[in-house]
Design a protein around this motif. Structure first.
Motif, mmCIF file in Angstrom:
data_model
loop_
_atom_site.group_PDB
_atom_site.id
_atom_site.type_symbol
_atom_site.label_atom_id
_atom_site.label_comp_id
_atom_site.label_asym_id
_atom_site.label_seq_id
_atom_site.Cartn_x
_atom_site.Cartn_y
_atom_site.Cartn_z
ATOM 1 N N TRP A 119 113.448 13.085 -67.140
ATOM 2 C CA TRP A 119 112.780 12.749 -65.939
ATOM 3 C C TRP A 119 112.929 10.477 -66.715
ATOM 4 C CZ3 TRP A 119 110.914 14.757 -61.877
ATOM 5 C CH2 TRP A 119 109.477 13.553 -60.894
ATOM 6 N N PRO A 120 112.465 10.398 -67.420
ATOM 7 C CA PRO A 120 112.379 8.595 -66.973
ATOM 8 C C PRO A 120 113.323 7.970 -66.609
ATOM 9 C CG PRO A 120 111.723 9.278 -69.056
ATOM 10 C CD PRO A 120 111.992 10.814 -68.897
ATOM 11 N N GLY A 121 115.134 8.887 -67.022
ATOM 12 C CA GLY A 121 115.864 7.677 -66.849
ATOM 13 C C GLY A 121 116.731 8.461 -64.692
ATOM 14 N N LEU A 122 115.807 9.378 -64.162
ATOM 15 C CA LEU A 122 115.442 9.652 -62.865
ATOM 16 C C LEU A 122 115.167 8.195 -61.871
ATOM 17 C CD1 LEU A 122 114.900 13.712 -62.947
ATOM 18 C CD2 LEU A 122 117.133 12.315 -62.722
ATOM 19 N N SER A 123 116.149 8.182 -60.844
ATOM 20 C CA SER A 123 115.478 7.264 -59.835
ATOM 21 C C SER A 123 114.459 8.344 -58.950
ATOM 22 C CB SER A 123 116.321 7.131 -58.572
ATOM 23 O OG SER A 123 117.398 8.220 -58.577
ATOM 24 N N ARG A 124 113.890 7.017 -58.234
ATOM 25 C CA ARG A 124 112.826 7.701 -56.993
ATOM 26 C C ARG A 124 113.152 9.139 -56.279
ATOM 27 N NH1 ARG A 124 107.450 5.794 -55.334
ATOM 28 N NH2 ARG A 124 107.036 6.601 -52.965
ATOM 29 N N ALA A 125 114.607 8.844 -55.800
ATOM 30 C CA ALA A 125 115.281 9.875 -54.621
ATOM 31 C C ALA A 125 115.725 10.756 -55.390
ATOM 32 C CB ALA A 125 116.112 9.038 -54.337
ATOM 33 N N ALA A 126 116.632 10.366 -57.199
ATOM 34 C CA ALA A 126 116.430 11.314 -58.085
ATOM 35 C C ALA A 126 114.998 12.994 -58.725
ATOM 36 C CB ALA A 126 117.206 11.176 -59.190
ATOM 37 N N ARG A 127 113.981 12.075 -58.044
ATOM 38 C CA ARG A 127 113.247 13.345 -58.745
ATOM 39 C C ARG A 127 112.396 13.593 -57.385
ATOM 40 N NH1 ARG A 127 109.889 8.244 -62.444
ATOM 41 N NH2 ARG A 127 110.785 8.568 -64.186
ATOM 42 N N ALA A 128 112.244 12.974 -56.429
ATOM 43 C CA ALA A 128 111.770 13.787 -55.387
ATOM 44 C C ALA A 128 112.881 15.200 -54.631
ATOM 45 C CB ALA A 128 111.549 12.486 -54.374
ATOM 46 N N SER A 129 113.959 14.320 -54.994
ATOM 47 C CA SER A 129 115.093 16.278 -54.750
ATOM 48 C C SER A 129 114.394 16.981 -55.404
ATOM 49 C CB SER A 129 116.547 15.208 -55.037
ATOM 50 O OG SER A 129 117.208 16.255 -54.965
ATOM 51 N N LEU A 130 114.453 16.762 -57.014
ATOM 52 C CA LEU A 130 114.541 17.622 -58.137
ATOM 53 C C LEU A 130 112.155 18.321 -57.614
ATOM 54 C CD1 LEU A 130 114.588 18.762 -60.681
ATOM 55 C CD2 LEU A 130 113.803 17.028 -61.493
ATOM 56 N N LEU A 131 111.859 17.352 -57.072
ATOM 57 C CA LEU A 131 110.575 18.512 -57.386
ATOM 58 C C LEU A 131 110.470 18.833 -55.616
ATOM 59 C CD1 LEU A 131 108.183 15.221 -57.649
ATOM 60 C CD2 LEU A 131 108.398 16.730 -58.952
#
Length: 155
Positions: A119-131
């Motif tokens: 999680w700490p290394g993910l971009s905002r877009a990657a976090r949104a995609s994962l969610l």
């Protein structure tokens, strides 16, 4: 190897679970009972049960008697999720109850890293995609018929 009886949850979680040397023989016993070679055992640092990775192939989870509802739930729900969700679900390889009252599961180990580590290394877009993937997975799980799982706690 008998695991300790009558441990209160605090003693189990704070003192016993972190002491892998104390419960490693129980993981070895479970593996031997099911014909699984256990050359490389590594405990998981987090969680609420005794959990160890076995040779990068399997995961053994041993549940104390006071976590029996967790074992029952996982034992019955995992097969229901197999092939029914948009993500990989570990196969349930074996399940049972030990003579000391502890229950266990042996699961297929899926490749990957924990969300906490990534999680700490993910971009905002990657976090949104994962969610979004998590939400889609939860929706798929909730859309499955309850069937024989209706009697699992909580009501």
């Amino acid at each position: 190897m008998q695991l300790p009886a009558n441990l209160c949850p605090d003693d189990f979680h704070v003192r016993y679970r972190p002491a892998f040397a104390a419960w490693r023989p129980a993981v070895e016993d479970v593996c031997a009972q099911h014909g699984i070679a256990a050359r490389d055992l590594r405990p998981f640092a987090d969680g609420s049960n005794l959990v160890a990775q076995v040779d990068d192939r399997a995961v053994v989870k041993i549940f104390p008697p006071f976590h029996r509802p967790q074992w029952e739930s996982e034992r019955r729900v995992l097969p229901r999720f197999a092939g029914a969700l948009p993500i990989a679900v570990p196969a349930l390889l074996a399940t049972g109850e030990r003579d000391d009252g502890y229950t266990y599961l042996i699961l297929e180990r899926l490749a990957g890293t924990s969300l906490d580590a990534r999680w700490p290394g993910l971009s905002r877009a990657a976090r949104a995609s994962l969610l979004q993937t998590i939400g889609t997975t939860m929706a798929a799980a909730h859309a499955l018929p309850i069937g024989t799982l209706a009697d699992l706690p909580p009501a």
